[in-house]
Design a protein around this motif. Structure first.
Motif, PDB file in Angstrom:
ATOM      1  N   LEU A 136       0.312  -0.565  -0.192  1.00 23.68           N
ATOM      2  CA  LEU A 136      -0.245   0.126   0.384  1.00 23.68           C
ATOM      3  C   LEU A 136       0.967   0.697   0.254  1.00 23.68           C
ATOM      4  O   LEU A 136       1.494   1.108   0.778  1.00 23.68           O
ATOM      5  N   LEU A 137       0.636   2.107  -1.048  1.00 18.92           N
ATOM      6  CA  LEU A 137       1.965   3.106  -1.481  1.00 18.92           C
ATOM      7  C   LEU A 137       1.300   4.261  -1.138  1.00 18.92           C
ATOM      8  O   LEU A 137       0.423   4.564  -2.094  1.00 18.92           O
ATOM      9  N   SER A 138       1.016   5.002  -0.076  1.00 24.03           N
ATOM     10  CA  SER A 138       0.097   5.894   0.409  1.00 24.03           C
ATOM     11  C   SER A 138       0.613   7.565   0.080  1.00 24.03           C
ATOM     12  O   SER A 138       1.711   7.665  -0.244  1.00 24.03           O
ATOM     13  N   GLN A 139       0.192   8.458   0.759  1.00 22.85           N
ATOM     14  CA  GLN A 139       0.994   9.293   0.401  1.00 22.85           C
ATOM     15  C   GLN A 139       1.724  10.042   2.007  1.00 22.85           C
ATOM     16  O   GLN A 139       2.893   9.617   1.290  1.00 22.85           O
ATOM     17  N   ALA A 140       1.236   9.945   3.100  1.00 20.07           N
ATOM     18  CA  ALA A 140       1.978  10.741   4.286  1.00 20.07           C
ATOM     19  C   ALA A 140       0.311  10.060   5.756  1.00 20.07           C
ATOM     20  O   ALA A 140      -0.470  10.320   4.920  1.00 20.07           O
ATOM     21  N   PRO A 141       0.922   9.301   6.742  1.00 22.65           N
ATOM     22  CA  PRO A 141       0.067   9.588   7.415  1.00 22.65           C
ATOM     23  C   PRO A 141      -0.507  10.548   7.917  1.00 22.65           C
ATOM     24  O   PRO A 141       0.399  11.803   7.833  1.00 22.65           O
ATOM     25  N   GLY A 142      -1.325  10.915   8.661  1.00 20.24           N
ATOM     26  CA  GLY A 142      -1.977  12.002   9.009  1.00 20.24           C
ATOM     27  C   GLY A 142      -2.036  11.751  10.711  1.00 20.24           C
ATOM     28  O   GLY A 142      -1.402  11.417  11.096  1.00 20.24           O
ATOM     29  N   ARG A 143      -2.629  13.203  10.968  1.00 23.66           N
ATOM     30  CA  ARG A 143      -2.342  13.674  12.548  1.00 23.66           C
ATOM     31  C   ARG A 143      -3.166  12.560  13.603  1.00 23.66           C
ATOM     32  O   ARG A 143      -2.255  12.338  14.810  1.00 23.66           O
ATOM     33  N   ILE A 144      -3.886  11.560  13.112  1.00 17.69           N
ATOM     34  CA  ILE A 144      -4.511  10.739  13.933  1.00 17.69           C
ATOM     35  C   ILE A 144      -3.497   8.914  14.043  1.00 17.69           C
ATOM     36  O   ILE A 144      -2.890   8.714  14.768  1.00 17.69           O
ATOM     37  N   ALA A 145      -2.890   9.618  12.559  1.00 18.33           N
ATOM     38  CA  ALA A 145      -2.196   8.488  12.475  1.00 18.33           C
ATOM     39  C   ALA A 145      -1.087   8.373  13.212  1.00 18.33           C
ATOM     40  O   ALA A 145      -0.384   7.304  14.281  1.00 18.33           O
ATOM     41  N   HIS A 146      -0.453   9.602  13.640  1.00 14.39           N
ATOM     42  CA  HIS A 146       0.879   9.900  13.823  1.00 14.39           C
ATOM     43  C   HIS A 146       0.600  10.252  15.444  1.00 14.39           C
ATOM     44  O   HIS A 146       1.147   9.443  16.214  1.00 14.39           O
ATOM     45  N   GLN A 160       1.084   7.579  -7.068  1.00 17.60           N
ATOM     46  CA  GLN A 160       1.087   7.693  -8.459  1.00 17.60           C
ATOM     47  C   GLN A 160       2.449   8.632  -9.353  1.00 17.60           C
ATOM     48  O   GLN A 160       2.552   8.345 -10.339  1.00 17.60           O
ATOM     49  N   LYS A 161       2.286   9.711  -9.246  1.00 14.65           N
ATOM     50  CA  LYS A 161       3.473  10.956  -9.763  1.00 14.65           C
ATOM     51  C   LYS A 161       4.533   9.952  -9.868  1.00 14.65           C
ATOM     52  O   LYS A 161       5.040   9.856 -10.279  1.00 14.65           O
ATOM     53  N   TYR A 162       4.621   9.810  -8.006  1.00 15.24           N
ATOM     54  CA  TYR A 162       6.292   9.620  -7.628  1.00 15.24           C
ATOM     55  C   TYR A 162       6.564   7.856  -8.533  1.00 15.24           C
ATOM     56  O   TYR A 162       7.338   7.715  -9.134  1.00 15.24           O
ATOM     57  N   TYR A 163       5.976   7.072  -8.513  1.00 15.62           N
ATOM     58  CA  TYR A 163       5.614   5.699  -9.161  1.00 15.62           C
ATOM     59  C   TYR A 163       5.402   5.416 -11.123  1.00 15.62           C
ATOM     60  O   TYR A 163       6.184   4.823 -11.563  1.00 15.62           O
ATOM     61  N   LEU A 164       4.510   6.639 -11.382  1.00 15.30           N
ATOM     62  CA  LEU A 164       4.324   6.229 -12.794  1.00 15.30           C
ATOM     63  C   LEU A 164       4.999   7.003 -13.081  1.00 15.30           C
ATOM     64  O   LEU A 164       5.166   6.818 -14.472  1.00 15.30           O
TER      65      LEU A 164
END
Length: 192
Positions: free
Chosen positions: A36-46, A127-131
């Motif tokens: 699962l390649l996503s953007q970054a953890p959010g505040r709740i995840a932090h 998507q921008k990073y990998y594609l």
């Protein structure tokens, strides 16, 4: 593998740019089947030190057709965001992922994952990073042409509640693409 995960979790490379400090949130094992390649953890995840334990995560698990136990088993899913730490708040949503993480860590992690059957590109940043130049004109066109990237990548929108307007304007995604995604995930997880 455990040493690499430990090294990542103690990373502080960009701590001076992070409003809440460094707290890398990643998860993987040598047996991970889906990345699962996503953007970054959010505040709740932090705050919880746990990825996807929020409304976005519930929607993502719904799209994948999996329960919490399946989702949080690193033998099933590797969680590898473009930025490993919460980047801070923007005017709408969060700031972009820090640019240091993916170039510093992704190749090292991906080279260790030998059992991967599918990589989900969740949202525009991954998507921008990998594609790169293979990405279509925008996220909508990229996601609607997901078959062009199979069998390696499966691009999907970010499941954030802030994207509810995109989902309302693009009902084909949940009506057609999610079904295809669920079938692929089910097939991959049952072959373990």
């Amino acid at each position: 593998m455990k040493d690499l995960l430990s090294e990542i979790k103690s990373c502080t490379v960009c701590r001076n740019h992070l409003p809440l400090g460094a707290n890398p949130i990643v998860s993987f094992s040598e047996h991970s089947k889906i990345i699962l390649l996503s953007q970054a953890p959010g505040r709740i995840a932090h705050q919880k030190s746990k990825a996807w334990d929020d409304p976005s995560g519930r929607k993502l698990r719904e799209w994948l057709g999996v329960n919490d136990t399946q989702f949080y088993n690193p033998d099933n899913f590797a969680i590898l965001p473009i930025g490993f730490c919460y980047p801070g708040k923007a005017a709408t949503g969060d700031l972009p992922p820090r640019p240091e993480c993916a170039p510093l860590w992704h190749d090292r992690v991906l080279s260790e994952l030998k059992n991967v059957k599918l990589t989900l590109l969740i949202g525009g940043y991954s998507q921008k990073y990998y594609l790169k130049d293979r990405m279509k004109r925008n996220l909508t066109e990229t996601v609607s042409n997901f078959e062009d990237y199979l069998p390696k990548y499966f691009p999907i929108p970010h499941p954030s509640p802030t994207n509810r307007f995109w989902r309302a304007k693009n009902p084909w995604f949940e009506e057609l693409v999610v079904q295809e995604l669920q079938e692929k995930v089910k097939d991959i997880l049952k072959t373990s």
